[in-house]
Write a protein that holds these residues in place. Structure first.
Motif, mmCIF file in Angstrom:
data_model
loop_
_atom_site.group_PDB
_atom_site.id
_atom_site.type_symbol
_atom_site.label_atom_id
_atom_site.label_comp_id
_atom_site.label_asym_id
_atom_site.label_seq_id
_atom_site.Cartn_x
_atom_site.Cartn_y
_atom_site.Cartn_z
ATOM 1 N N LYS A 148 14.411 -11.176 -12.970
ATOM 2 C CA LYS A 148 13.714 -9.793 -13.022
ATOM 3 C C LYS A 148 12.822 -9.239 -12.077
ATOM 4 O O LYS A 148 11.995 -8.486 -12.158
ATOM 5 N N GLY A 149 12.886 -10.175 -10.974
ATOM 6 C CA GLY A 149 12.314 -10.074 -9.703
ATOM 7 C C GLY A 149 13.071 -10.567 -8.735
ATOM 8 O O GLY A 149 14.128 -10.565 -8.739
ATOM 9 N N ASP A 150 12.342 -10.452 -7.355
ATOM 10 C CA ASP A 150 13.256 -11.125 -6.404
ATOM 11 C C ASP A 150 12.345 -11.844 -5.336
ATOM 12 O O ASP A 150 12.151 -11.500 -4.243
ATOM 13 N N GLY A 151 12.081 -13.101 -5.765
ATOM 14 C CA GLY A 151 10.992 -13.966 -4.970
ATOM 15 C C GLY A 151 9.524 -13.282 -5.132
ATOM 16 O O GLY A 151 8.955 -13.787 -5.828
ATOM 17 N N VAL A 152 9.222 -12.376 -4.325
ATOM 18 C CA VAL A 152 7.846 -12.007 -4.385
ATOM 19 C C VAL A 152 7.933 -10.567 -3.711
ATOM 20 O O VAL A 152 8.604 -9.821 -2.746
ATOM 21 N N PHE A 153 7.317 -9.648 -4.485
ATOM 22 C CA PHE A 153 7.029 -8.488 -4.130
ATOM 23 C C PHE A 153 5.237 -8.278 -3.846
ATOM 24 O O PHE A 153 4.530 -9.024 -4.520
ATOM 25 N N LYS B 148 17.134 -7.210 -9.540
ATOM 26 C CA LYS B 148 15.920 -7.512 -8.681
ATOM 27 C C LYS B 148 14.937 -7.138 -9.030
ATOM 28 O O LYS B 148 13.988 -7.450 -8.388
ATOM 29 N N GLY B 149 14.783 -6.354 -10.153
ATOM 30 C CA GLY B 149 13.459 -5.749 -10.685
ATOM 31 C C GLY B 149 13.640 -5.810 -12.185
ATOM 32 O O GLY B 149 14.734 -6.518 -12.890
ATOM 33 N N ASP B 150 12.828 -5.146 -12.876
ATOM 34 C CA ASP B 150 13.018 -4.793 -14.389
ATOM 35 C C ASP B 150 12.452 -3.464 -14.641
ATOM 36 O O ASP B 150 11.291 -3.429 -15.286
ATOM 37 N N GLY B 151 13.237 -2.424 -14.315
ATOM 38 C CA GLY B 151 12.814 -1.113 -14.891
ATOM 39 C C GLY B 151 11.810 -0.433 -13.943
ATOM 40 O O GLY B 151 12.009 0.287 -12.890
ATOM 41 N N VAL B 152 10.454 -0.765 -14.317
ATOM 42 C CA VAL B 152 9.468 -0.364 -13.171
ATOM 43 C C VAL B 152 8.328 -1.501 -13.380
ATOM 44 O O VAL B 152 7.995 -1.738 -14.501
ATOM 45 N N PHE B 153 7.718 -1.759 -12.109
ATOM 46 C CA PHE B 153 6.589 -2.410 -11.953
ATOM 47 C C PHE B 153 5.609 -1.292 -11.381
ATOM 48 O O PHE B 153 5.862 -0.527 -10.455
#
Lengths: 348, 348
Positions: A148-153, B148-153
């Motif tokens: 649901k992410g990619d390492g770190v944002f 690589k994400g989940d909709g919106v952060f």
């Protein structure tokens, strides 16, 4: 106030898990043992949900800028997401003519991310903040499930102090102004792309990521009539100048032969079918100054270590279409349009 | 200055694609047609990389707070990630005793996310900012590939103005102080959980998400000696009080019977095996005040629409172990420890 945890974080082999974003004991440990010691400063050490900081005396205004950083890969020649996130936000504050004062940082970590990599990133962030003299005063950490992410944002926000009398804005360019850049363009974009495409060049391309507030301060102190400053990140020089042309309601004419591009960057661009005009910089300044001050501005930039490669690359003129055009090496003219589509995703 | 795009954004059926994060024309269109009209204010309209804002006159300090928001689901009873991101950051500024002034917002969008959902979220954000009187003055948008994400952060940062003389901090609680909460706890956490678990209750549980700066201002204006304010978000009342106990080097004693919990929240917690003490609130205030002022503080909270359910729930005392304890309904005592592990991931 620091707790004694049953066992210290394993910063060599440990990984981020969901509990590090829970708000509970594991998160407190991550802050105590990783973030706080590396980013350590008196403001962060207040340990509250917000931090309290002094402001300069005298009349002035606040400048605020924010950036989400999703660069991929996280580590690249010349930098990583940590220092990039500090430089990028400092530069957005600096190009308003303001003195950058404080940064905040919020992290979105993916479950399973190596704590050793997180440590490297925060170390890089801390070093960049220290070198720039702009502390990270408050932060936040969230964790999302694997996939649901990619390492770190990292989202960074910067505030700065704009003294009375300085007025810079994208809408202040006027016919007769000169356009300068502080050095070769496209290094950051091509450093990322060559890493991503596993390209090897004789001389490796290194990101230009750097904090520009010192260079900006020197230019402003030189007495030059500065109209617009901007750092050409996503979309590069071409798109940034189009933004300014639109905001100011003017046209621009560039001279291709005067735009500095390092030979390795030009070669990589040609190989990948990319145009350096649209390749991101993360440590270059665009300065639009009154035409009569252009040589003084060039001298001020070149006198700073970050501006030795500065050049006057074009001029502003009237144009109801707000076109950015360029005279090419062959004596022709072409329109430098906005970047359309996505040339370089996740470049910063 | 606004461009005419070939075709307008399809805000009904369109989706985010990678070009919306490119820095080029598609990103400019997303800003022009979605973000700017909804969040519209004079600061955002400056259209630069950073925004310039005035500060209040007179002596004061800056307060800065930041939050990454990764709540899942994005929409929940009583709110969504948009208003939550505004409320959460305003509250972090407000609990320092500061007047929230300005917000920044950075979005990390996942490729393929529905523009209609993004519009709903930004509308909610804009409404929350307007109601609170705290504009979103600057922003950023990045796009990551699907998966690589989940909709919106959304990462929001807030700055506020702390007048001279107000000193609130987690390290100021002292033996003899009273602990108050402004209303029932756990509503936000259980609104999210019941949505996630598809639980249906007779009366639906609605998030308490709200901006608390008005309530804080009234409490401070009442003349009560306020030591610490905090909003018990992740980790809930239990963890937040442990943080304060640690910072202040004190112990605390709560009275279970006095802690307000809505019946539906209590029932849902029992059903899911959760403890309301660790369930997040997003619109409740913890106030630690001088013991002699506790009734005055209660009256000040209860006089505000957001504090009608306020209660005095415990007291601060000396304790070298910094334990938070609770006298239970059965007359016993138990230790309210830090939240360990992850009770409620991605609650905000």
């Amino acid at each position: 106030m620091k707790q004694n945890y049953i066992r210290p974080l394993d910063l060599k082999h440990g990984r981020v898990d969901m509990s590090h974003g829970s708000g509970g004991r594991a998160m407190a440990q991550l802050i105590d043992e990783l973030f706080a010691p590396l980013l350590g400063n008196d403001y962060l050490a207040q340990g509250n949900d917000g931090s309290v900081m002094p402001l300069p005396d005298g009349p002035g205004r606040l400048v605020m800028a924010t950036d989400a950083h999703v660069v991929s890969p996280l580590f690249f020649p010349g930098g990583d997401i940590g220092c990039l996130s500090v430089h990028g936000t400092i530069n957005d504050v600096a190009v308003m003519g303001a003195k950058p004062l404080y940064l905040s940082a919020s992290f979105i970590l993916e479950e399973g991310f190596a704590l050793a990599d997180l440590k490297r990133i925060v170390e890089s962030m801390a070093a960049a903040a220290k070198e720039a003299g702009v502390p990270v005063v408050t932060g936040d950490t969230k964790v999302v499930e694997q996939g649901k992410g990619d390492g770190v944002f990292i989202s960074t926000t910067g505030v700065g102090w704009l003294p009375a009398g300085i007025e810079l804005s994208g809408n202040r360019a006027a016919a007769g102004d000169a356009i300068l850049v502080s050095g070769p363009i496209g290094d950051h974009g091509m450093a990322i792309m060559s890493q991503r495409e596993s390209l090897a060049f004789e001389s490796p391309i290194v990101s230009d990521t750097a904090a520009l507030h010192g260079l900006v301060a020197d230019l402003l102190a030189s007495g030059v009539q500065v109209k617009v400053l901007r750092d050409p990140t996503r979309g590069g020089l071409g798109t940034t100048l189009n933004e300014i042309a639109r905001q100011s309601g003017v046209g621009m004419m560039l001279q291709e032969a005067r735009i500095p591009v390092q030979p390795a960057v030009a070669a990589a661009c040609e190989f990948l079918g990319l145009d350096p005009l649209y390749c991101a910089c993360e440590g270059r300044l665009i300065a639009i100054v009154a035409g009569e001050d252009k040589d003084k501005a060039l001298a001020a930039l070149q006198a700073h270590p970050q501006g030795t490669g500065a050049a006057i690359v074009g001029s502003v003129h009237e144009d109801p279409h707000h076109f950015v055009q360029m005279t090419t090496g062959f004596g022709g003219k072409r329109i430098v349009d906005w970047l359309t589509g996505e040339q370089l995703p996740r470049i910063c």
